[in-house]
Design a protein around this motif. Structure first.
Motif, PDB file in Angstrom:
ATOM      1  N   ARG A  80      -7.786  33.939  13.263  1.00 33.36           N
ATOM      2  CA  ARG A  80      -6.844  32.871  12.922  1.00 33.36           C
ATOM      3  C   ARG A  80      -6.139  32.321  14.151  1.00 33.36           C
ATOM      4  O   ARG A  80      -5.869  31.133  14.233  1.00 33.36           O
ATOM      5  N   ARG A  81      -5.832  33.187  15.098  1.00 33.74           N
ATOM      6  CA  ARG A  81      -5.039  32.731  16.241  1.00 33.74           C
ATOM      7  C   ARG A  81      -5.880  32.451  17.477  1.00 33.74           C
ATOM      8  O   ARG A  81      -5.349  32.045  18.504  1.00 33.74           O
ATOM      9  N   ARG A  84      -9.357  39.410  11.141  1.00 31.93           N
ATOM     10  CA  ARG A  84      -8.970  38.127  10.553  1.00 31.93           C
ATOM     11  C   ARG A  84      -7.780  37.520  11.280  1.00 31.93           C
ATOM     12  O   ARG A  84      -7.693  36.300  11.459  1.00 31.93           O
ATOM     13  N   THR A  85      -6.848  38.364  11.714  1.00 30.97           N
ATOM     14  CA  THR A  85      -5.695  37.872  12.469  1.00 30.97           C
ATOM     15  C   THR A  85      -6.125  37.265  13.793  1.00 30.97           C
ATOM     16  O   THR A  85      -5.670  36.183  14.185  1.00 30.97           O
ATOM     17  N   ASP A 116      -9.721  26.924   8.815  1.00 29.32           N
ATOM     18  CA  ASP A 116      -9.666  27.880   7.709  1.00 29.32           C
ATOM     19  C   ASP A 116     -10.023  27.217   6.387  1.00 29.32           C
ATOM     20  O   ASP A 116     -10.430  27.891   5.446  1.00 29.32           O
ATOM     21  N   ARG A 170     -10.574  28.797  17.407  1.00 28.84           N
ATOM     22  CA  ARG A 170     -10.670  29.103  15.985  1.00 28.84           C
ATOM     23  C   ARG A 170     -11.179  27.908  15.203  1.00 28.84           C
ATOM     24  O   ARG A 170     -10.748  26.772  15.393  1.00 28.84           O
ATOM     25  N   LEU A 226     -10.546  31.897   4.477  1.00 32.68           N
ATOM     26  CA  LEU A 226      -9.832  33.168   4.491  1.00 32.68           C
ATOM     27  C   LEU A 226      -9.633  33.726   3.083  1.00 32.68           C
ATOM     28  O   LEU A 226      -9.788  34.923   2.848  1.00 32.68           O
TER      29      LEU A 226
END
Length: 226
Positions: A119-120, A115-116, A127, A124, A139
């Motif tokens: 996100r970055r 998930r990290t 969200d 991406r 998320l």
């Protein structure tokens, strides 16, 4: 989101696929390096989980080919490996891996790292998805309409997420079945139609007005119509 899991241990593959699927991901698996490389180059994935020691072609080689290709140059890659030497971890990162997780590991940590990375990641996706008064937090896995919480099953959430990400695009039943149920669509089954009907009912409970529309002979589309 679609993940590729390249791991030669069958039981590990099955365990991870089940856990990641329950977390809301569509997961393709490969049990050897040759198959993993083919899928990684031919399909579009949001992230690849890659073992280092694989039969046929090792993970180092797969990543090298992936970073040299146009299709996989920016795809996040997380290495899984029992090789815990600092030199191995450095080598993997220098090849272009985004993270390196040593076996054995806790599934919760793997999920958090995935998930990290998502996100970055440079490509991406959003969200939070919004169409009019319908809001979906990818998320947090929550959905609301007119600020009222929608109580969706995991499958319903994934279905709504797909429709909202592809807002305005007509999706065929076969594509929906492939993305949400990870299966080939059988024209004799009405699983997609039944799921869409239930999702529509839940979305329209707090506020009337259709946001998911059937397109005769083609499939379904999510959009705001005047």
């Amino acid at each position: 989101m679609r993940l590729l899991l390249v791991e030669d241990e069958i039981r590990t593959n099955e365990y991870l696929k089940q856990g990641l699927s329950e977390a809301g991901f569509v997961v393709d698996i490969a049990n050897d390096g040759k198959t993993g490389l083919h899928l990684a180059l031919e399909q579009a994935y949001d992230l690849i989980v890659l073992d280092v020691m694989l039969p046929g072609i090792d993970g180092w080689t797969i990543l090298r080919h992936l970073r040299e290709s146009l299709t996989g140059r920016h795809t996040p890659v997380l290495f899984l490996s029992a090789r815990d030497a600092l030199s191995d971890r450095v080598h993997g990162l220098e090849l272009g891996a985004d993270d390196y997780l040593v076996k054995p590991f806790a599934f919760a940590e793997l999920l958090a790292r995935i998930r990290t990375l998502l996100r970055r990641g440079p490509q991406r996706e959003d969200d939070v998805l919004v169409i009019n008064d319908l809001r979906l937090n990818v998320l947090a896995r929550t959905a609301t309409r007119n600020d009222a919480r929608l109580h969706l099953s995991g499958r319903e959430f994934n279905l709504l997420c797909l429709l909202m990400r592809r807002q305005g695009e007509i999706l065929s039943r076969s594509e929906i079945a492939s993305q949400v149920w990870d299966m080939n669509f059988d024209s004799d089954t009405n699983v997609v139609d039944v799921a869409i009907k239930r999702l529509r009912q839940k979305i329209n409970d707090p506020v009337p007005g259709q946001l998911i529309h059937a397109v005769r002979g083609m499939g379904y589309v999510c959009e705001l119509r005047s």
